[in-house]
Design a protein around this motif. Structure first.
Motif, PDB file in Angstrom:
ATOM      1  N   TYR A 130       0.825  -1.348  -0.065  1.00 41.08           N
ATOM      2  CA  TYR A 130       0.032  -0.053  -0.053  1.00 41.08           C
ATOM      3  C   TYR A 130       1.060   1.134   0.090  1.00 41.08           C
ATOM      4  O   TYR A 130       0.785   2.370  -0.869  1.00 41.08           O
ATOM      5  N   LEU A 131       1.738   1.140   0.961  1.00 43.48           N
ATOM      6  CA  LEU A 131       2.834   2.438   0.882  1.00 43.48           C
ATOM      7  C   LEU A 131       3.484   2.572  -0.363  1.00 43.48           C
ATOM      8  O   LEU A 131       3.548   3.830  -0.704  1.00 43.48           O
ATOM      9  N   GLU A 132       3.966   1.468  -0.817  1.00 46.77           N
ATOM     10  CA  GLU A 132       4.810   1.618  -2.103  1.00 46.77           C
ATOM     11  C   GLU A 132       3.923   2.108  -3.232  1.00 46.77           C
ATOM     12  O   GLU A 132       4.190   3.204  -4.071  1.00 46.77           O
ATOM     13  N   ASN A 133       2.628   1.737  -3.440  1.00 47.47           N
ATOM     14  CA  ASN A 133       1.475   2.251  -4.358  1.00 47.47           C
ATOM     15  C   ASN A 133       1.144   3.812  -4.077  1.00 47.47           C
ATOM     16  O   ASN A 133       0.842   4.578  -5.018  1.00 47.47           O
ATOM     17  N   MET A 134       1.216   4.123  -3.067  1.00 45.20           N
ATOM     18  CA  MET A 134       0.521   5.495  -2.711  1.00 45.20           C
ATOM     19  C   MET A 134       1.653   6.549  -2.268  1.00 45.20           C
ATOM     20  O   MET A 134       1.697   7.656  -1.634  1.00 45.20           O
ATOM     21  N   ASP A 135       2.940   6.089  -2.693  1.00 48.02           N
ATOM     22  CA  ASP A 135       4.045   6.975  -2.559  1.00 48.02           C
ATOM     23  C   ASP A 135       3.905   8.201  -3.345  1.00 48.02           C
ATOM     24  O   ASP A 135       3.573   8.456  -4.291  1.00 48.02           O
ATOM     25  N   ALA A 136       3.871   9.302  -2.286  1.00 40.69           N
ATOM     26  CA  ALA A 136       3.611  10.613  -2.967  1.00 40.69           C
ATOM     27  C   ALA A 136       4.442  11.575  -2.029  1.00 40.69           C
ATOM     28  O   ALA A 136       4.985  11.386  -1.046  1.00 40.69           O
TER      29      ALA A 136
ATOM     30  N   ILE B 158      -1.993  13.401 -14.298  1.00 42.72           N
ATOM     31  CA  ILE B 158      -3.199  12.646 -14.550  1.00 42.72           C
ATOM     32  C   ILE B 158      -2.831  11.038 -14.096  1.00 42.72           C
ATOM     33  O   ILE B 158      -3.945  10.680 -13.748  1.00 42.72           O
ATOM     34  N   LEU B 159      -1.831  10.754 -13.930  1.00 43.81           N
ATOM     35  CA  LEU B 159      -1.451   9.437 -13.404  1.00 43.81           C
ATOM     36  C   LEU B 159      -1.373   9.093 -11.929  1.00 43.81           C
ATOM     37  O   LEU B 159      -1.269   8.245 -11.327  1.00 43.81           O
ATOM     38  N   ASN B 160      -1.369  10.182 -11.395  1.00 46.87           N
ATOM     39  CA  ASN B 160      -1.311  10.301  -9.743  1.00 46.87           C
ATOM     40  C   ASN B 160      -2.733   9.593  -9.226  1.00 46.87           C
ATOM     41  O   ASN B 160      -3.577   9.376  -9.919  1.00 46.87           O
ATOM     42  N   LYS B 161      -2.606   9.727  -7.997  1.00 46.50           N
ATOM     43  CA  LYS B 161      -4.028   9.327  -7.276  1.00 46.50           C
ATOM     44  C   LYS B 161      -5.021  10.226  -6.635  1.00 46.50           C
ATOM     45  O   LYS B 161      -4.440  11.119  -5.971  1.00 46.50           O
ATOM     46  N   ALA B 162      -6.080   9.852  -6.730  1.00 47.12           N
ATOM     47  CA  ALA B 162      -7.226  10.862  -5.856  1.00 47.12           C
ATOM     48  C   ALA B 162      -7.649  10.153  -4.879  1.00 47.12           C
ATOM     49  O   ALA B 162      -8.201   8.895  -4.994  1.00 47.12           O
ATOM     50  N   ILE B 163      -8.001  10.889  -3.699  1.00 48.40           N
ATOM     51  CA  ILE B 163      -8.614  10.248  -2.688  1.00 48.40           C
ATOM     52  C   ILE B 163     -10.073  10.911  -2.447  1.00 48.40           C
ATOM     53  O   ILE B 163     -10.398  12.250  -2.356  1.00 48.40           O
ATOM     54  N   ASP B 164     -11.110  10.223  -2.353  1.00 47.03           N
ATOM     55  CA  ASP B 164     -12.509  10.734  -2.294  1.00 47.03           C
ATOM     56  C   ASP B 164     -13.170   9.922  -1.218  1.00 47.03           C
ATOM     57  O   ASP B 164     -12.793   9.069  -0.486  1.00 47.03           O
TER      58      ASP B 164
ATOM     59  N   SER C  23     -12.158   6.372  -0.860  1.00 44.05           N
ATOM     60  CA  SER C  23     -11.693   5.627  -1.921  1.00 44.05           C
ATOM     61  C   SER C  23     -10.577   6.077  -2.677  1.00 44.05           C
ATOM     62  O   SER C  23     -10.263   7.373  -2.478  1.00 44.05           O
ATOM     63  N   VAL C  24      -9.704   5.330  -3.303  1.00 41.70           N
ATOM     64  CA  VAL C  24      -8.584   5.781  -4.138  1.00 41.70           C
ATOM     65  C   VAL C  24      -8.951   5.562  -5.658  1.00 41.70           C
ATOM     66  O   VAL C  24      -9.188   4.397  -5.950  1.00 41.70           O
ATOM     67  N   TRP C  25      -8.628   6.453  -6.511  1.00 40.46           N
ATOM     68  CA  TRP C  25      -8.628   6.432  -7.890  1.00 40.46           C
ATOM     69  C   TRP C  25      -7.645   6.952  -8.527  1.00 40.46           C
ATOM     70  O   TRP C  25      -6.952   7.650  -8.158  1.00 40.46           O
ATOM     71  N   PRO C  26      -7.644   6.426  -9.647  1.00 34.82           N
ATOM     72  CA  PRO C  26      -6.741   7.035 -10.782  1.00 34.82           C
ATOM     73  C   PRO C  26      -7.157   8.312 -10.997  1.00 34.82           C
ATOM     74  O   PRO C  26      -8.291   8.471 -11.325  1.00 34.82           O
ATOM     75  N   TYR C  27      -6.460   9.538 -10.761  1.00 35.84           N
ATOM     76  CA  TYR C  27      -6.866  10.807 -11.199  1.00 35.84           C
ATOM     77  C   TYR C  27      -7.556  11.043 -12.478  1.00 35.84           C
ATOM     78  O   TYR C  27      -8.437  11.776 -12.548  1.00 35.84           O
TER      79      TYR C  27
ATOM     80  N   GLY D 272     -14.287   2.801  -2.464  1.00 35.35           N
ATOM     81  CA  GLY D 272     -13.904   1.992  -1.266  1.00 35.35           C
ATOM     82  C   GLY D 272     -12.469   1.443  -1.511  1.00 35.35           C
ATOM     83  O   GLY D 272     -12.416   0.537  -2.238  1.00 35.35           O
ATOM     84  N   LEU D 273     -11.767   2.440  -0.794  1.00 32.12           N
ATOM     85  CA  LEU D 273     -10.325   1.950  -0.691  1.00 32.12           C
ATOM     86  C   LEU D 273     -10.557   0.806   0.021  1.00 32.12           C
ATOM     87  O   LEU D 273      -9.751  -0.463  -0.245  1.00 32.12           O
ATOM     88  N   GLY D 274     -11.142   0.653   0.968  1.00 37.12           N
ATOM     89  CA  GLY D 274     -11.442  -0.486   1.876  1.00 37.12           C
ATOM     90  C   GLY D 274     -11.892  -1.583   1.140  1.00 37.12           C
ATOM     91  O   GLY D 274     -11.216  -2.718   1.150  1.00 37.12           O
ATOM     92  N   SER D 275     -13.086  -1.316   0.212  1.00 28.79           N
ATOM     93  CA  SER D 275     -13.340  -2.584  -0.503  1.00 28.79           C
ATOM     94  C   SER D 275     -12.376  -3.008  -1.485  1.00 28.79           C
ATOM     95  O   SER D 275     -12.186  -4.335  -1.909  1.00 28.79           O
ATOM     96  N   LYS D 276     -11.498  -2.069  -1.977  1.00 31.07           N
ATOM     97  CA  LYS D 276     -10.413  -2.461  -3.039  1.00 31.07           C
ATOM     98  C   LYS D 276      -9.312  -3.218  -2.196  1.00 31.07           C
ATOM     99  O   LYS D 276      -8.767  -4.386  -2.638  1.00 31.07           O
ATOM    100  N   LEU D 277      -9.073  -2.581  -0.988  1.00 35.42           N
ATOM    101  CA  LEU D 277      -7.857  -3.493  -0.393  1.00 35.42           C
ATOM    102  C   LEU D 277      -8.355  -4.562   0.266  1.00 35.42           C
ATOM    103  O   LEU D 277      -7.461  -5.487   0.463  1.00 35.42           O
ATOM    104  N   TRP D 278      -9.616  -4.620   0.902  1.00 31.66           N
ATOM    105  CA  TRP D 278      -9.784  -5.684   1.629  1.00 31.66           C
ATOM    106  C   TRP D 278     -11.054  -6.607   1.265  1.00 31.66           C
ATOM    107  O   TRP D 278     -11.611  -7.425   2.004  1.00 31.66           O
ATOM    108  N   GLY D 279     -11.343  -6.530  -0.128  1.00 30.46           N
ATOM    109  CA  GLY D 279     -11.892  -7.551  -0.710  1.00 30.46           C
ATOM    110  C   GLY D 279     -13.503  -7.248  -0.335  1.00 30.46           C
ATOM    111  O   GLY D 279     -14.077  -8.461  -0.506  1.00 30.46           O
ATOM    112  N   LYS D 280     -13.997  -6.293  -0.111  1.00 32.40           N
ATOM    113  CA  LYS D 280     -15.405  -6.152  -0.007  1.00 32.40           C
ATOM    114  C   LYS D 280     -16.151  -5.760  -1.414  1.00 32.40           C
ATOM    115  O   LYS D 280     -15.333  -5.843  -2.399  1.00 32.40           O
ATOM    116  N   ASN D 281     -17.427  -5.518  -1.396  1.00 29.41           N
ATOM    117  CA  ASN D 281     -18.019  -5.266  -2.454  1.00 29.41           C
ATOM    118  C   ASN D 281     -17.762  -3.882  -2.933  1.00 29.41           C
ATOM    119  O   ASN D 281     -17.139  -3.011  -2.664  1.00 29.41           O
ATOM    120  N   ASN D 282     -18.092  -3.517  -4.484  1.00 29.21           N
ATOM    121  CA  ASN D 282     -17.958  -2.486  -5.158  1.00 29.21           C
ATOM    122  C   ASN D 282     -16.432  -1.996  -5.205  1.00 29.21           C
ATOM    123  O   ASN D 282     -16.117  -0.930  -5.014  1.00 29.21           O
TER     124      ASN D 282
END
Lengths: 620, 173
Positions: free
Chosen positions: A126-132, A169-175, A202-206, B30-40
């Motif tokens: 996770y930390l590697e993927n979220m390196d910012a 745009i390849l950075n990550k977004a937190i929503d 949630s984390v998304w590709p920006y 859901g970062l949670g869902s993505k990381l920890w295998g829940k729905n959506n």
């Protein structure tokens, strides 16, 4: 990434050694003292309440203690035990030291917990993927196409320094958002207001967020890079890891996405006091203002325009001859093979891209063929146009007036003077300065107006505006933007025999608007339908059709005129028709102050008289 | 009767205000869902952009496009070796990418070069190569991002400099 955890453990070990306290030696009152520390309150997201504290995380599994949500000391003791016993989370399939690394490190430091060298592979990944290296607060502009989006939206972007400006745009977004599932819209509204949904991060590709706002909804994105150090960014990322599996109940008015984004920032930067500055509502743009008002908060602001804006910016760069060619080209009257002008081809491509996004899919076959032919021709014209399309001017929303307002009015109506006082939590009206807002759009919500009349010597509620929305999007050459108005309010019945009677009015209207004189003058027309419900009306109701014309003219940025006239035909026995006129002028006195003069007059059945008002307005 | 009117009006107004932002918009997350295998989780995120035929990749997809450096996160192995990062990127940005390729510049094209593993110094060559092969790239199936990615890989392999800079060789494929 093992490196990172290694470093983390190393630091913790050093701190632990310096603490040098054994578990059995911990004095009873130490738990109490540490549980009251600001750091523990911050880690567990405890907020002061009327009686004690309460964590704003609602998921029970976030706490080790049954009473952990409201009892910091019992949570501290339970966490100490869980870590000391090196318990394993069967849900998360890792040790709790990996699930809650911040809590673990805190307890090691403060209470001398034992050191466990658990392997935290998921955390490392996770930390590697979220390196910012830095973080940006993103504001998506008001969406005039739908009233619901007029408040805007905020989320975060984590910036990796290896990404250039061209590839950010390849950075990550937190929503953060409510998990509504497939509930019908009506059900969503009810549940959303009473906290019936879980809000989660949630984390998304920006690029997915950028596409959603810029292309699908034609909304601009404003990117505020915050003055965060690398270690503060790391704290944010690690805190997100701890809380992202949990949830908080989502309340759309206050405890919403923007509130949660502020909470994240506040954790990583304890010096910033953010959520405590919110009173009853959390309006996304207010959260941007709260952040920007912190000392040295913003490093830079960048702007990502909506796709429609990109097209019109290209279009504005064309000369008149090219505009004619453009029209012929997109209609298939001019063969793309005959086009040697890269800018013209680029403009056509931006046009079809905009249309493709509007259609949310493929274009009609003929248009698609033309589009493909222009793309092909463009690819043979080299890499850049010989003319530069200028940057689109930003209209930074944080620099606009504040969301809430107080208004004081001195008025005269039917030879009687009155004083009005009103308060409105949100957001913007038609005659206000448009800087930072979508031009010629308004959203007024929950405005309450009181009136004192000298001749009656009493104060009454004059008006309660639930909502009043105008979207006057001008028609342009290549899309017909429909204008509309929607509104609902409680008001006094004017021009009737019962002017003290309350009326409940719902308004809806389609319309068209046109811009002239370099966007200084807007002419609009609306066809309003009004439903009035009142005990002062015969049968208790009436329905009126009200064609309306209006002009909004900006003399300068500080001075705006608004004139509107309407003719109403009522479909009931009581009234037949009415003509109303309104003339208004606004003068801006500063970022927080405005003065206005309004005169309302007309002709109709029943008593009619001019209503003249002079007002002073304060934004806060 | 008035109460009913008030209720209907109130619900109508509230619906207007709150029905979109933060509600219907975010069924997926859901970062949670993505990381920890829940729905959506990641797959629903991917499916929203039209790529629900993707093989399950788990965490790497969930965590976005870049940084997918682990084994086992490939849509196709063997000749293709298309990563989920590449797949998601093209699925989400195909229309804008084709326009950028025709223009020979743009951030979506630069991002594409990066997810294809090409360093910043090669982006200009990458863009020129893509522009020269626009027909082939744009004629690929718009519902199947793998096709476009494989065509581009082939073109990269055709250029010794690009293939070296983008870490591609016939052997590695």
């Amino acid at each position: 990434m093992q490196k990172k955890t290694g470093l983390f453990l190393l630091l913790s070990t050093l701190l632990f050694q310096s603490a040098g306290i054994l578990a059995e030696e911990i004095e009873e009152n130490q738990f109490k003292l540490i549980s009251e520390s600001l750091e523990w309150q911050r880690i567990m997201r405890y907020k002061n309440k009327l009686f004690g504290v309460e964590s704003d995380i609602d998921a029970p599994f976030f706490f080790f203690s049954k009473n952990g949500k409201t009892d910091p000391e019992s949570e501290l003791r339970a966490a100490f035990e869980a870590f000391e016993e090196n318990r394993y989370s069967t849900d998360r399939k890792m040790h709790f030291t990996c699930v809650y690394p911040i809590r673990y490190e805190f307890l090691r430091r403060k209470l001398g917990l034992s050191e466990f060298k658990n392997k935290c592979q998921e955390l490392d990944e996770y930390l590697e993927n979220m390196d910012a290296d830095s973080v940006s607060l993103i504001f998506s502009s008001y969406y005039s196409g739908a009233p619901a989006s007029m408040f805007g939206h905020t989320f975060l972007r984590l910036n990796n320094k290896e990404k250039s400006k061209k590839t950010n745009i390849l950075n990550k977004a937190i929503d953060n958002a409510a998990m509504t599932g497939e509930d019908p819209a009506f059900y969503q509204v009810i549940k959303g207001l009473i906290g019936g949904y879980q809000g989660r991060y949630s984390v998304w590709p920006y690029y997915i967020k950028a596409k959603e706002y810029n292309s699908s909804e034609h909304r601009d994105l404003y990117e505020y890079e915050l003055n965060f150090s690398k270690s503060e960014v790391n704290q944010l990322v690690l805190h997100l890891w701890e809380i992202a599996s949990a949830y908080s109940y989502y309340y759309f008015i206050q405890d919403n996405c923007s509130y949660r984004i502020l909470s994240l920032l506040e954790f990583a930067k304890p010096k910033w006091k953010l959520t405590t500055r919110l009173l009853f509502t959390t309006i996304p743009i207010d959260t941007v203002r709260i952040v920007s008002e912190q000392e040295n908060a913003i490093r830079s602001v960048s702007f990502r325009p909506a796709s429609s804006k990109k097209f019109f910016n290209h279009w504005d760069t064309l000369n008149s001859g090219e505009r004619v060619q453009f029209g012929e080209l997109i209609e298939g009257k001019l063969s793309p093979g005959d086009v040697d002008n890269a800018l013209l081809a680029d403009t056509a491509n931006q046009y079809f891209l905009m249309k493709q996004n509007e259609a949310k899919g493929a274009l009609p076959e003929r248009q698609n063929e033309i589009f493909k032919a222009i793309l092909l021709k463009r690819s043979r014209l080299g890499s850049a146009s010989d003319r530069v399309v200028p940057e689109i001017e930003q209209n930074r929303p944080d620099l606009g007036h504040r969301s809430s307002q107080f208004l004081g009015v001195l008025g005269r109506y039917k030879r009687s003077s009155y004083f009005d006082f009103s308060a409105r939590p949100a957001l913007h009206d038609l005659i206000a300065d448009d800087s930072g807002y979508t031009p010629h759009s308004s959203l007024e919500a929950l405005e309450l107006k009181f009136r004192y009349r000298a001749d009656h010597n009493k104060i009454t509620v004059q008006q309660f505006k639930l909502i009043d929305v105008y979207s006057l999007q001008p028609v342009d050459s290549y899309s017909i933007n429909k204008s509309y108005r929607l509104g609902a309010k409680f008001d006094r019945l004017k021009n009737t025999d019962c002017e003290s009677c309350m009326v409940m009015r719902a308004t809806t209207s389609p319309g068209l608007s046109f811009l002239f004189f370099k966007s200084k003058l807007l002419f609009y027309t609306l066809l309003e339908g009004n439903l009035d419900l009142s005990p002062g009306l015969e049968n208790g109701w009436r329905f009126g059709i009200e064609p309306r014309l209006g002009i909004i003219f900006d003399l300068t940025k500080m001075v705006r005129f608004h004139w509107t006239s309407s003719y109403t035909r009522y479909f009931s026995r009581e009234l037949t028709s009415e003509i109303k006129n309104l003339f208004a002028i606004r003068v801006t006195l500063g970022r927080r102050w405005e003065t206005r003069f309004e005169s309302e007059f007309g002709r109709g059945i029943g008593a009619t008289a001019a209503d003249n008002r002079l007002s002073l307005l304060y934004y806060f | 009767m008035k109460n009913i009117y008030s209720l209907v009006l109130g619900v109508f107004v509230i619906s207007l205000i709150f029905s979109a932002e933060g509600l219907a918009r975010n069924k997926r997350c859901g970062l949670g869902s993505k990381l920890w295998g829940k729905n959506n989780g990641a797959l629903s995120q991917v499916s929203e952009i039209g790529t629900n035929n993707i093989a399950s990749g788990g965490q790497s997809v969930a965590m976005g496009t870049s940084g997918c450096k682990h084994d086992g996160h490939y849509i196709m192995k063997g000749f293709g070796m298309v990563t989920e990062d590449q797949y998601m990127y093209v699925a989400a940005n195909r229309e804008e990418l084709i326009v950028d390729i025709a223009t020979g510049t743009g951030e979506i094209l630069s991002g594409f070069a990066e997810v294809m593993g090409c360093s910043l110094s090669t982006h200009r060559d990458f863009a020129a190569t893509a522009q020269q092969n626009l027909i082939e790239l744009s004629d690929t199936d718009s519902d199947e991002p793998v096709e476009l990615i494989l065509v581009m890989k082939n073109k990269i392999l055709g250029s010794p400099r690009l293939s070296a800079e983008c870490g591609l060789s016939v052997a590695s494929n």
